[in-house]
Design an enzyme around this catalytic site. Structure first.
Site, PDB file in Angstrom:
ATOM      1  N   ASN A   1     -69.738 -69.526 -10.493  1.00 25.69           N
ATOM      2  CA  ASN A   1     -69.041 -68.402  -9.862  1.00 25.69           C
ATOM      3  C   ASN A   1     -68.889 -68.675  -8.372  1.00 25.69           C
ATOM      4  O   ASN A   1     -69.759 -69.269  -7.731  1.00 25.69           O
ATOM      5  CB  ASN A   1     -69.733 -67.061 -10.145  1.00 25.69           C
ATOM      6  CG  ASN A   1     -71.193 -67.000  -9.778  1.00 25.69           C
ATOM      7  OD1 ASN A   1     -71.905 -67.999  -9.807  1.00 25.69           O
ATOM      8  ND2 ASN A   1     -71.667 -65.826  -9.426  1.00 25.69           N
TER       9      ASN A   1
ATOM     10  N   GLU B   1     -67.834 -66.551  -5.063  1.00 29.96           N
ATOM     11  CA  GLU B   1     -67.565 -65.200  -4.558  1.00 29.96           C
ATOM     12  C   GLU B   1     -66.796 -65.232  -3.243  1.00 29.96           C
ATOM     13  O   GLU B   1     -66.582 -66.296  -2.641  1.00 29.96           O
ATOM     14  CB  GLU B   1     -68.895 -64.446  -4.421  1.00 29.96           C
ATOM     15  CG  GLU B   1     -69.566 -64.265  -5.774  1.00 29.96           C
ATOM     16  CD  GLU B   1     -70.830 -63.435  -5.733  1.00 29.96           C
ATOM     17  OE1 GLU B   1     -71.365 -63.169  -4.637  1.00 29.96           O
ATOM     18  OE2 GLU B   1     -71.294 -63.037  -6.821  1.00 29.96           O
TER      19      GLU B   1
ATOM     20  N   CYS C   1     -65.253 -66.026 -11.723  1.00 35.38           N
ATOM     21  CA  CYS C   1     -66.380 -66.272 -12.626  1.00 35.38           C
ATOM     22  C   CYS C   1     -66.529 -67.765 -12.936  1.00 35.38           C
ATOM     23  O   CYS C   1     -65.563 -68.537 -12.872  1.00 35.38           O
ATOM     24  CB  CYS C   1     -66.171 -65.517 -13.933  1.00 35.38           C
ATOM     25  SG  CYS C   1     -66.319 -63.729 -13.795  1.00 35.38           S
TER      26      CYS C   1
ATOM     27  N   GLU D   1     -66.928 -69.169 -15.804  1.00 31.39           N
ATOM     28  CA  GLU D   1     -66.128 -69.602 -16.959  1.00 31.39           C
ATOM     29  C   GLU D   1     -64.733 -70.031 -16.507  1.00 31.39           C
ATOM     30  O   GLU D   1     -64.151 -70.996 -17.017  1.00 31.39           O
ATOM     31  CB  GLU D   1     -65.992 -68.460 -17.974  1.00 31.39           C
ATOM     32  CG  GLU D   1     -67.306 -68.011 -18.592  1.00 31.39           C
ATOM     33  CD  GLU D   1     -68.004 -66.911 -17.805  1.00 31.39           C
ATOM     34  OE1 GLU D   1     -67.942 -66.901 -16.551  1.00 31.39           O
ATOM     35  OE2 GLU D   1     -68.630 -66.066 -18.461  1.00 31.39           O
TER      36      GLU D   1
ATOM     37  N   CYS E   1     -68.202 -61.831 -19.214  1.00 28.38           N
ATOM     38  CA  CYS E   1     -67.588 -60.529 -18.941  1.00 28.38           C
ATOM     39  C   CYS E   1     -66.319 -60.363 -19.781  1.00 28.38           C
ATOM     40  O   CYS E   1     -65.828 -61.319 -20.393  1.00 28.38           O
ATOM     41  CB  CYS E   1     -67.275 -60.393 -17.448  1.00 28.38           C
ATOM     42  SG  CYS E   1     -65.853 -61.365 -16.898  1.00 28.38           S
TER      43      CYS E   1
ATOM     44  N   CYS F   1     -63.437 -62.760 -18.926  1.00 25.85           N
ATOM     45  CA  CYS F   1     -63.694 -64.136 -19.368  1.00 25.85           C
ATOM     46  C   CYS F   1     -63.571 -64.267 -20.876  1.00 25.85           C
ATOM     47  O   CYS F   1     -63.188 -65.322 -21.383  1.00 25.85           O
ATOM     48  CB  CYS F   1     -65.056 -64.607 -18.878  1.00 25.85           C
ATOM     49  SG  CYS F   1     -65.026 -64.983 -17.111  1.00 25.85           S
TER      50      CYS F   1
HETATM   51  N1  THU Z   1     -69.935 -63.554 -13.300  1.00 20.71           N
HETATM   52  C1  THU Z   1     -69.550 -64.740 -13.884  1.00 20.71           C
HETATM   53  O1  THU Z   1     -69.476 -65.781 -13.215  1.00 20.71           O
HETATM   54  N2  THU Z   1     -69.251 -64.735 -15.210  1.00 20.71           N
HETATM   55  C2  THU Z   1     -69.301 -63.627 -16.016  1.00 20.71           C
HETATM   56  O2  THU Z   1     -68.907 -63.693 -17.176  1.00 20.71           O
HETATM   57  C3  THU Z   1     -69.858 -62.374 -15.486  1.00 20.71           C
HETATM   58  C4  THU Z   1     -70.043 -62.300 -14.018  1.00 20.71           C
HETATM   59  C5  THU Z   1     -70.223 -63.550 -11.865  1.00 20.71           C
HETATM   60  C6  THU Z   1     -69.200 -62.806 -11.039  1.00 20.71           C
HETATM   61  C7  THU Z   1     -69.997 -62.451  -9.801  1.00 20.71           C
HETATM   62  O3  THU Z   1     -69.929 -63.545  -8.889  1.00 20.71           O
HETATM   63  C8  THU Z   1     -71.428 -62.331 -10.297  1.00 20.71           C
HETATM   64  O4  THU Z   1     -71.444 -62.907 -11.598  1.00 20.71           O
HETATM   65  C9  THU Z   1     -71.931 -60.905 -10.373  1.00 20.71           C
HETATM   66  O5  THU Z   1     -71.093 -60.113 -11.125  1.00 20.71           O
END
Ligand code: THU
Length: 123
Positions: free
Chosen positions: A42, A44, A53, A55, A82, A85
């Site tokens: 991920n 940000e 994300c 994925e 999520c 994704c």
């Molecule tokens: N996140 C992912 O990388 N993949 C997911 O399927 C769920 C959430 C990340 C997004 C964000 O940077 C952190 O997790 C908190 O939500």
């Protein structure tokens, strides 16, 4: 590569996550049908909704190398994917999705199980 091995690889990849806001490190590893592996984390952003994300970065890395839908045999993720994704995993026709549950066990699903009656572009 088993689902558990792919999740272990994603867990190692997660150390490189850029998550200064949530501090929640996520990793994902894509195994292609011809045996290549692409990792993602991920990433940000200070404008929070712009973060992406793990994925998506893993599938994006595979796509950049020319991988196309139906050429991904499996994806391992450090945690449950999520909703957005899940739509990506469905689009890419990933054969098997594995992730580690909060209790430490490994979950394994076909993407259609993770997104029942999934949305498609109208014909
Ligand atoms: N996140 C992912 O990388 N993949 C997911 O399927 C769920 C959430 C990340 C997004 C964000 O940077 C952190 O997790 C908190 O939500």
């Amino acid at each position: 590569m088993t689902g558990e091995e792919l999740v272990a690889r994603a867990e190692a990849a997660a150390a490189a996550a850029y998550a200064p806001y949530s501090r929640y490190l996520v990793g994902a590893s894509v195994l292609t049908t011809d045996g290549r592996v692409f990792d993602g984390v991920n990433v940000e952003n200070a404008a929070y909704p712009l973060g992406i994300c793990a994925e998506k970065t893993a599938i994006g890395a595979a796509a950049t190398a020319g991988v196309r839908p139906a050429e991904i045999a499996a994806v391992g993720i450090t945690a449950s994917p999520c909703g957005g994704c899940r739509q990506w995993l469905y689009e890419w026709q990933v054969a098997r999705v594995s992730f580690r549950r909060a209790d430490g066990t490994i979950a394994e699903y076909a993407p259609a199980e993770l997104l029942p009656d999934s949305w498609d572009l109208p014909a």
